[in-house]
Motif scaffolding. Sequence first.
Motif, PDB file in Angstrom:
ATOM      1  N   PRO A  28      -3.349  25.864 -24.931  1.00  0.00           N
ATOM      2  CA  PRO A  28      -3.631  24.784 -25.894  1.00  0.00           C
ATOM      3  C   PRO A  28      -4.612  23.749 -25.356  1.00  0.00           C
ATOM      4  N   ILE A  29      -4.642  23.535 -24.020  1.00  0.00           N
ATOM      5  CA  ILE A  29      -5.613  22.589 -23.470  1.00  0.00           C
ATOM      6  C   ILE A  29      -7.036  23.112 -23.652  1.00  0.00           C
ATOM      7  N   HIS A  30      -7.238  24.413 -23.471  1.00  0.00           N
ATOM      8  CA  HIS A  30      -8.545  25.007 -23.765  1.00  0.00           C
ATOM      9  C   HIS A  30      -8.965  24.695 -25.205  1.00  0.00           C
ATOM     10  N   VAL A  31      -8.003  24.889 -26.127  1.00  0.00           N
ATOM     11  CA  VAL A  31      -8.308  24.670 -27.546  1.00  0.00           C
ATOM     12  C   VAL A  31      -8.666  23.211 -27.798  1.00  0.00           C
ATOM     13  N   GLY A  32      -7.852  22.307 -27.256  1.00  0.00           N
ATOM     14  CA  GLY A  32      -8.151  20.888 -27.411  1.00  0.00           C
ATOM     15  C   GLY A  32      -9.517  20.531 -26.850  1.00  0.00           C
ATOM     16  N   ALA A  33      -9.857  21.103 -25.678  1.00  0.00           N
ATOM     17  CA  ALA A  33     -11.158  20.832 -25.057  1.00  0.00           C
ATOM     18  C   ALA A  33     -12.299  21.385 -25.895  1.00  0.00           C
ATOM     19  N   LEU A  34     -12.098  22.568 -26.443  1.00  0.00           N
ATOM     20  CA  LEU A  34     -13.144  23.214 -27.238  1.00  0.00           C
ATOM     21  C   LEU A  34     -13.490  22.393 -28.479  1.00  0.00           C
ATOM     22  N   TYR A  35     -12.482  21.759 -29.071  1.00  0.00           N
ATOM     23  CA  TYR A  35     -12.698  20.951 -30.276  1.00  0.00           C
ATOM     24  C   TYR A  35     -12.897  19.464 -29.963  1.00  0.00           C
ATOM     25  N   GLY A  36     -12.767  19.094 -28.706  1.00  0.00           N
ATOM     26  CA  GLY A  36     -12.939  17.691 -28.355  1.00  0.00           C
ATOM     27  C   GLY A  36     -11.771  16.812 -28.739  1.00  0.00           C
ATOM     28  N   HIS A  37     -10.580  17.387 -28.835  1.00  0.00           N
ATOM     29  CA  HIS A  37      -9.394  16.629 -29.233  1.00  0.00           C
ATOM     30  C   HIS A  37      -8.718  16.037 -27.987  1.00  0.00           C
ATOM     31  N   VAL A  38      -9.112  14.833 -27.640  1.00  0.00           N
ATOM     32  CA  VAL A  38      -8.635  14.211 -26.397  1.00  0.00           C
ATOM     33  C   VAL A  38      -7.126  13.988 -26.430  1.00  0.00           C
ATOM     34  N   LYS A  39      -6.599  13.539 -27.557  1.00  0.00           N
ATOM     35  CA  LYS A  39      -5.156  13.275 -27.639  1.00  0.00           C
ATOM     36  C   LYS A  39      -4.348  14.550 -27.424  1.00  0.00           C
ATOM     37  N   VAL A  40      -4.876  15.669 -27.862  1.00  0.00           N
ATOM     38  CA  VAL A  40      -4.200  16.950 -27.623  1.00  0.00           C
ATOM     39  C   VAL A  40      -4.154  17.243 -26.126  1.00  0.00           C
ATOM     40  N   HIS A  96     -15.054  23.903 -18.857  1.00  0.00           N
ATOM     41  CA  HIS A  96     -16.169  24.683 -19.404  1.00  0.00           C
ATOM     42  C   HIS A  96     -16.243  24.527 -20.925  1.00  0.00           C
ATOM     43  N   CYS A  97     -15.059  24.607 -21.570  1.00  0.00           N
ATOM     44  CA  CYS A  97     -15.015  24.540 -23.039  1.00  0.00           C
ATOM     45  C   CYS A  97     -15.546  23.200 -23.550  1.00  0.00           C
ATOM     46  N   ALA A  98     -15.064  22.121 -22.947  1.00  0.00           N
ATOM     47  CA  ALA A  98     -15.483  20.787 -23.394  1.00  0.00           C
ATOM     48  C   ALA A  98     -16.961  20.570 -23.147  1.00  0.00           C
ATOM     49  N   ALA A  99     -17.453  20.986 -21.987  1.00  0.00           N
ATOM     50  CA  ALA A  99     -18.863  20.780 -21.639  1.00  0.00           C
ATOM     51  C   ALA A  99     -19.784  21.607 -22.526  1.00  0.00           C
ATOM     52  N   SER A 100     -19.375  22.846 -22.824  1.00  0.00           N
ATOM     53  CA  SER A 100     -20.242  23.721 -23.627  1.00  0.00           C
ATOM     54  C   SER A 100     -20.447  23.173 -25.033  1.00  0.00           C
ATOM     55  N   GLU A 101     -19.456  22.420 -25.544  1.00  0.00           N
ATOM     56  CA  GLU A 101     -19.546  21.862 -26.887  1.00  0.00           C
ATOM     57  C   GLU A 101     -20.023  20.408 -26.884  1.00  0.00           C
ATOM     58  N   GLY A 102     -20.237  19.831 -25.718  1.00  0.00           N
ATOM     59  CA  GLY A 102     -20.785  18.479 -25.643  1.00  0.00           C
ATOM     60  C   GLY A 102     -19.792  17.371 -25.931  1.00  0.00           C
ATOM     61  N   HIS A 103     -18.514  17.610 -25.682  1.00  0.00           N
ATOM     62  CA  HIS A 103     -17.486  16.608 -26.001  1.00  0.00           C
ATOM     63  C   HIS A 103     -17.293  15.651 -24.817  1.00  0.00           C
ATOM     64  N   LEU A 104     -17.978  14.521 -24.866  1.00  0.00           N
ATOM     65  CA  LEU A 104     -17.991  13.582 -23.754  1.00  0.00           C
ATOM     66  C   LEU A 104     -16.594  13.073 -23.414  1.00  0.00           C
ATOM     67  N   LYS A 105     -15.842  12.607 -24.397  1.00  0.00           N
ATOM     68  CA  LYS A 105     -14.523  12.031 -24.133  1.00  0.00           C
ATOM     69  C   LYS A 105     -13.576  13.074 -23.534  1.00  0.00           C
ATOM     70  N   ALA A 106     -13.669  14.305 -24.017  1.00  0.00           N
ATOM     71  CA  ALA A 106     -12.825  15.366 -23.465  1.00  0.00           C
ATOM     72  C   ALA A 106     -13.214  15.660 -22.024  1.00  0.00           C
ATOM     73  N   VAL A 107     -14.509  15.674 -21.734  1.00  0.00           N
ATOM     74  CA  VAL A 107     -14.973  15.889 -20.363  1.00  0.00           C
ATOM     75  C   VAL A 107     -14.480  14.761 -19.460  1.00  0.00           C
ATOM     76  N   GLU A 108     -14.578  13.531 -19.942  1.00  0.00           N
ATOM     77  CA  GLU A 108     -14.098  12.388 -19.150  1.00  0.00           C
ATOM     78  C   GLU A 108     -12.606  12.502 -18.881  1.00  0.00           C
ATOM     79  N   CYS A 109     -11.849  12.894 -19.890  1.00  0.00           N
ATOM     80  CA  CYS A 109     -10.398  13.049 -19.725  1.00  0.00           C
ATOM     81  C   CYS A 109     -10.075  14.108 -18.678  1.00  0.00           C
TER      82      CYS A 109
END
Length: 440
Positions: free
Chosen positions: A260-272, A295-308
């Motif tokens: 589920p963390i992969h999924v949250g990272a892929l969609y940029g869902h930080v709260k997840v 990798h998932c968060a970075a590939s989709e450009g989700h800054l907040k998820a990457v920071e988390c």
Amino acid sequence: MDRLVKPDVKELELIFHTGQNCTVPFKLINLLHTMSVAVSLTTTNPALFSVDRILSIIPPLSSASYTLILSQPSDEPPFSATPDVITVRAAMLPTGKANRDDLRRLFARPGPHVFRDAVIPVSLVGPHVAEFLILRHTQIAQSCSLFKKSLFGCSATQLTMLLRSACESGNADFVIALIDAGGDVNFKDSNGQSLMPLAIRTGNIDIVKILVVSGCRINNSVDRVLHEAAAMNRVDFMEILVKFLGNIDVNSVDSDGRTPIHVGALYGHVKVIEFCLSVGGNPDVVDFNGWTPFHCAASEGHLKAVECLTECSNVKYAVNKDGKTAFSLAVDNGHSHLLDLLQWGDVLLRAARTDDVHGMKCSLAEGALVNRRDQNGWTPLHWAAFKDRIKSVKLLLEHEAEVDTVDDAGYTPLHCAVEAGHLQVALLLIAHGSKVNTKS
């Protein structure tokens, strides 16, 4: 006496079948001991419903059988704006005999000789009606009460199949009615999947709660309920599932090996991501292609998820099966806003510690943020001041580094220089406006 005959049912429940003639039998009982009774039956909607015997005679203390017929087969149950009923009128018949014309004339004359003995409501029931209401309930008035009635005549298997449809429709009232009627809350489809993923996809938290309270059990190897909720950014679903389903695994993987963390990272869902971490989720799990959540968060450009993930993961520089780091994926996909966080910020901090002026210039040119903080809140200027890297200090100040940035312990770069005994660095910082009275 206020009536002459009595129906054997309070309501007629006609089981509707798509495209078929539908019938239901009923009886009328003569309440008189010594006299026959003439009976007239009429329906609210004769074009739709008819009775096989409109006019009849019932001998004393006897009964007569009748059949209500749905006259027009259709693909959909023909609901009316007003409830359909059969009106029963009766009159005493001393002779006990009369032909059809006599009976017609008898009931054509209004008067005290004609009793209005009963009004029998007609309800359409059965699985075809229930399925129709599940699909079209928003268009049907009083659909909930009609639905509860429609379950009459449904087998246990039919109730369970209807329960599946109700979960997909998102109607919590229908789900409750079907469970109360005997629908199996632990139904599994041909793939072994439970009803819970269907409920989650509707987005209706009430249905999820109903299934949980009713004892719905899941199989972690089939039911990717946390993955489903993570994709929808529904932390409220995840909280309920983790709290009440004892066998749920926050680190379970899907067919791609992703948690589920992969999924949250892929969609940029930080709260997840944060929720999964709070209940034991592992941010460093590698999927079948060597991808971490990073990798998932970075590939989709989700800054907040990457920071988390930066704060909790140790795999910033891990490579996938293609030899790609998260930084490489961000570069490939044009996410330049991530480059400082994924690599150039680290390069700048490392160069400031070692007085690598060339490395600092390169990283700044590539977009490294001059005031990027490390895990302790230290900026490159903190490190350069502490290490007595005066060339690095000068370069950072030329790039507008903040002189009084406070770390997690309340230290400024000036504090670091003074504590380490680096007078020239301290004087340089003061010359650039650092406040000497700031307290740590």
